[in-house]
Design a protein around this motif. Structure first.
Motif, PDB file in Angstrom:
ATOM      1  N   GLY A   1       0.986  -1.125   0.274  1.00  0.00           N
ATOM      2  CA  GLY A   1       0.015  -0.079  -0.026  1.00  0.00           C
ATOM      3  C   GLY A   1       0.619   1.128  -0.102  1.00  0.00           C
ATOM      4  N   TYR A   2       0.234   2.664  -0.375  1.00  0.00           N
ATOM      5  CA  TYR A   2       0.565   3.855  -1.007  1.00  0.00           C
ATOM      6  C   TYR A   2      -0.168   4.768   0.629  1.00  0.00           C
ATOM      7  CZ  TYR A   2       2.154   8.013  -2.014  1.00  0.00           C
ATOM      8  OH  TYR A   2       3.484   9.281  -2.435  1.00  0.00           O
ATOM      9  N   ARG A   3       0.634   5.650   1.202  1.00  0.00           N
ATOM     10  CA  ARG A   3      -0.100   6.436   2.559  1.00  0.00           C
ATOM     11  C   ARG A   3      -1.367   6.759   1.334  1.00  0.00           C
ATOM     12  NH1 ARG A   3       4.601   9.005   1.323  1.00  0.00           N
ATOM     13  NH2 ARG A   3       4.429  10.545  -0.082  1.00  0.00           N
ATOM     14  N   ASN A   4      -2.794   6.559   2.349  1.00  0.00           N
ATOM     15  CA  ASN A   4      -4.174   7.037   1.880  1.00  0.00           C
ATOM     16  C   ASN A   4      -5.016   7.377   3.048  1.00  0.00           C
ATOM     17  OD1 ASN A   4      -5.191   4.764  -0.410  1.00  0.00           O
ATOM     18  ND2 ASN A   4      -7.188   6.236   1.211  1.00  0.00           N
ATOM     19  N   PRO A   5      -4.648   8.446   3.212  1.00  0.00           N
ATOM     20  CA  PRO A   5      -5.510   9.415   4.347  1.00  0.00           C
ATOM     21  C   PRO A   5      -7.134   9.443   3.987  1.00  0.00           C
ATOM     22  CG  PRO A   5      -3.979  10.293   3.289  1.00  0.00           C
ATOM     23  CD  PRO A   5      -3.772   9.431   3.393  1.00  0.00           C
ATOM     24  N   GLN A   6      -6.951   9.651   2.685  1.00  0.00           N
ATOM     25  CA  GLN A   6      -8.735   9.224   2.169  1.00  0.00           C
ATOM     26  C   GLN A   6     -10.006   8.194   2.747  1.00  0.00           C
ATOM     27  OE1 GLN A   6      -5.733   9.551   0.081  1.00  0.00           O
ATOM     28  NE2 GLN A   6      -5.614  10.666  -1.219  1.00  0.00           N
ATOM     29  N   ALA A   7     -10.603   8.059   2.419  1.00  0.00           N
ATOM     30  CA  ALA A   7     -11.791   7.233   2.808  1.00  0.00           C
ATOM     31  C   ALA A   7     -11.787   5.840   1.639  1.00  0.00           C
ATOM     32  CB  ALA A   7     -13.261   8.364   2.940  1.00  0.00           C
ATOM     33  N   ARG A   8     -11.219   6.182   0.870  1.00  0.00           N
ATOM     34  CA  ARG A   8     -11.232   5.561  -0.222  1.00  0.00           C
ATOM     35  C   ARG A   8      -9.824   5.296  -0.510  1.00  0.00           C
ATOM     36  NH1 ARG A   8     -12.071   6.974  -6.170  1.00  0.00           N
ATOM     37  NH2 ARG A   8     -13.255   5.418  -6.213  1.00  0.00           N
ATOM     38  N   ALA A   9      -9.110   4.215  -1.342  1.00  0.00           N
ATOM     39  CA  ALA A   9      -8.567   4.577  -2.220  1.00  0.00           C
ATOM     40  C   ALA A   9      -8.037   5.180  -2.822  1.00  0.00           C
ATOM     41  CB  ALA A   9      -8.102   3.059  -2.752  1.00  0.00           C
ATOM     42  N   ASN A  10      -6.421   6.093  -3.208  1.00  0.00           N
ATOM     43  CA  ASN A  10      -6.453   6.332  -4.057  1.00  0.00           C
ATOM     44  C   ASN A  10      -5.558   6.771  -5.144  1.00  0.00           C
ATOM     45  OD1 ASN A  10      -3.701   6.044  -3.325  1.00  0.00           O
ATOM     46  ND2 ASN A  10      -3.468   7.101  -1.598  1.00  0.00           N
ATOM     47  N   LEU A  11      -5.076   6.918  -5.704  1.00  0.00           N
ATOM     48  CA  LEU A  11      -5.010   6.605  -7.638  1.00  0.00           C
ATOM     49  C   LEU A  11      -3.896   5.818  -7.374  1.00  0.00           C
ATOM     50  CD1 LEU A  11      -5.331   7.959 -10.462  1.00  0.00           C
ATOM     51  CD2 LEU A  11      -3.386   9.291  -9.876  1.00  0.00           C
ATOM     52  N   ILE A  12      -2.587   6.150  -6.488  1.00  0.00           N
ATOM     53  CA  ILE A  12      -1.530   5.521  -6.682  1.00  0.00           C
ATOM     54  C   ILE A  12      -2.286   3.763  -6.345  1.00  0.00           C
ATOM     55  CG2 ILE A  12       0.280   4.475  -6.009  1.00  0.00           C
ATOM     56  CD1 ILE A  12       1.275   6.667  -7.312  1.00  0.00           C
ATOM     57  N   ASN A  13      -2.391   3.485  -5.069  1.00  0.00           N
ATOM     58  CA  ASN A  13      -3.247   2.592  -4.418  1.00  0.00           C
ATOM     59  C   ASN A  13      -4.028   2.243  -5.512  1.00  0.00           C
ATOM     60  OD1 ASN A  13      -1.421   2.138  -2.405  1.00  0.00           O
ATOM     61  ND2 ASN A  13      -3.284   3.347  -1.238  1.00  0.00           N
ATOM     62  N   ARG A  14      -5.177   2.269  -6.172  1.00  0.00           N
ATOM     63  CA  ARG A  14      -6.002   1.671  -6.873  1.00  0.00           C
ATOM     64  C   ARG A  14      -4.698   0.893  -8.770  1.00  0.00           C
ATOM     65  NH1 ARG A  14      -8.547   6.904  -6.614  1.00  0.00           N
ATOM     66  NH2 ARG A  14      -8.429   7.199  -9.002  1.00  0.00           N
ATOM     67  N   TRP A  15      -4.127   1.984  -8.908  1.00  0.00           N
ATOM     68  CA  TRP A  15      -3.823   1.436 -10.350  1.00  0.00           C
ATOM     69  C   TRP A  15      -2.407   0.429  -9.563  1.00  0.00           C
ATOM     70  CZ3 TRP A  15       1.573   0.118  -9.753  1.00  0.00           C
ATOM     71  CH2 TRP A  15       2.458  -1.013 -11.153  1.00  0.00           C
ATOM     72  N   ARG A  16      -1.716   0.041  -7.267  1.00  0.00           N
ATOM     73  CA  ARG A  16      -1.483  -1.012  -7.795  1.00  0.00           C
ATOM     74  C   ARG A  16      -2.380  -2.635  -7.816  1.00  0.00           C
ATOM     75  NH1 ARG A  16       2.427   1.346  -3.107  1.00  0.00           N
ATOM     76  NH2 ARG A  16       3.824   2.027  -4.448  1.00  0.00           N
TER      77      ARG A  16
ATOM     78  N   LEU B   1      -4.265 -13.417  -3.551  1.00  0.00           N
ATOM     79  CA  LEU B   1      -4.246 -11.653  -3.358  1.00  0.00           C
ATOM     80  C   LEU B   1      -3.583 -10.990  -1.956  1.00  0.00           C
ATOM     81  CD1 LEU B   1      -3.728  -9.670  -5.222  1.00  0.00           C
ATOM     82  CD2 LEU B   1      -5.843  -9.373  -5.836  1.00  0.00           C
ATOM     83  N   ILE B   2      -2.847 -10.496  -1.806  1.00  0.00           N
ATOM     84  CA  ILE B   2      -2.591 -10.274  -0.634  1.00  0.00           C
ATOM     85  C   ILE B   2      -2.731  -8.305  -0.473  1.00  0.00           C
ATOM     86  CG2 ILE B   2      -0.742 -10.212   1.784  1.00  0.00           C
ATOM     87  CD1 ILE B   2       0.016 -13.250   0.479  1.00  0.00           C
ATOM     88  N   PHE B   3      -3.658  -7.822   0.492  1.00  0.00           N
ATOM     89  CA  PHE B   3      -3.275  -6.397   0.524  1.00  0.00           C
ATOM     90  C   PHE B   3      -2.271  -5.790   1.706  1.00  0.00           C
ATOM     91  CE2 PHE B   3      -6.949  -7.109  -2.241  1.00  0.00           C
ATOM     92  CZ  PHE B   3      -6.195  -6.413  -3.179  1.00  0.00           C
ATOM     93  N   SER B   4      -1.004  -5.518   1.403  1.00  0.00           N
ATOM     94  CA  SER B   4      -0.690  -4.892   2.754  1.00  0.00           C
ATOM     95  C   SER B   4      -0.168  -3.364   3.340  1.00  0.00           C
ATOM     96  CB  SER B   4       1.108  -5.925   2.801  1.00  0.00           C
ATOM     97  OG  SER B   4       1.459  -5.181   3.936  1.00  0.00           O
ATOM     98  N   GLY B   5      -0.922  -3.482   4.486  1.00  0.00           N
ATOM     99  CA  GLY B   5      -0.444  -2.022   4.277  1.00  0.00           C
ATOM    100  C   GLY B   5      -1.519  -1.714   5.640  1.00  0.00           C
ATOM    101  N   GLY B   6      -0.928  -0.658   6.854  1.00  0.00           N
ATOM    102  CA  GLY B   6      -2.267  -0.440   8.236  1.00  0.00           C
ATOM    103  C   GLY B   6      -2.603   1.021   7.787  1.00  0.00           C
TER     104      GLY B   6
END
Length: 201
Positions: free
Chosen positions: A45-60, A78-83
């Motif tokens: 994951g990429y830092r994501n303070p928004q309430a939905r996945a941001n542009l970078i995370n959506r692409w990932r 499929l393993i999603f990793s990020g706190g």
């Protein structure tokens, strides 16, 4: 004027070409040809303070899904990793999983690792989810994915032998942003340490 403009265009094309080459090269480092019926695809994951996945995370997420689909393994996860970051209630892993399942309709096996706040932790915390996999793919922007693979090599060399290439680089994709990715990569990969860099072709 024409000569100056031509020079700028030529420089721009050269920058794009070098950036494309660097990203392609990074996507092919520290991977092998491990085979077997099961594949684990880790999406960092990429830092994501928004309430939905941001542009970078959506692409990932999209790159992670196509990395699963290109493998055609009998058993893929499929393993999603990020706190959680920046005080957000939802974790990066949760936001990416929600995007994959609710918006992209992914119905395969999804696992979450929702404690990590650094790339080192991404790798350390997903290791228990990788033990039984025959093949491991790590998905991110190419330089960041290479850094994560190098961390797996440091932490668990036996698992690093199972690394194969993810579908996280395609020619022309993010074309005009790739110079930024390349600049970041050149900076970030300097911190890998001499022992790991010697192993990178």
């Amino acid at each position: 004027m024409r000569r100056g403009a031509t020079g700028l265009v030529a420089t721009g094309i050269a920058v794009l070409a070098v950036s494309e080459w660097l990203n392609r090269r990074w996507s092919r480092m520290l991977v092998g040809n491990s085979r077997g019926p099961s594949t684990a695809v880790v999406v960092c994951g990429y830092r994501n303070p928004q309430a939905r996945a941001n542009l970078i995370n959506r692409w990932r997420v999209r790159a992670g899904i196509r990395s699963v689909e290109s493998d055609r393994a009998q058993d893929s996860r499929l393993i999603f990793s990020g706190g959680a970051t920046s005080g957000s209630a939802a974790t990066e892993a949760q936001l990416m999983a929600e995007y994959a399942q609710s918006e992209l309709g992914f119905n395969g096996t999804v696992l979450l690792e929702d404690r990590s706040t650094t790339t080192w932790e991404n790798i350390a915390n997903v290791i228990p989810l990788l033990e039984e996999a025959d093949r491991i793919k790590i998905v991110s922007q190419p330089a960041h994915a290479l850094k994560a693979r190098a961390y797996l090599l440091r932490q668990r060399p036996d698992l690093a032998e199972k690394l194969v290439r993810a579908d996280d680089h395609r020619p022309g994709e993010w074309l005009f942003v790739k110079p930024v990715f390349a600049a970041y990569g050149l900076w970030a990969l300097r911190g890998l340490g001499v022992d790991v860099r010697k192993l990178v072709p």
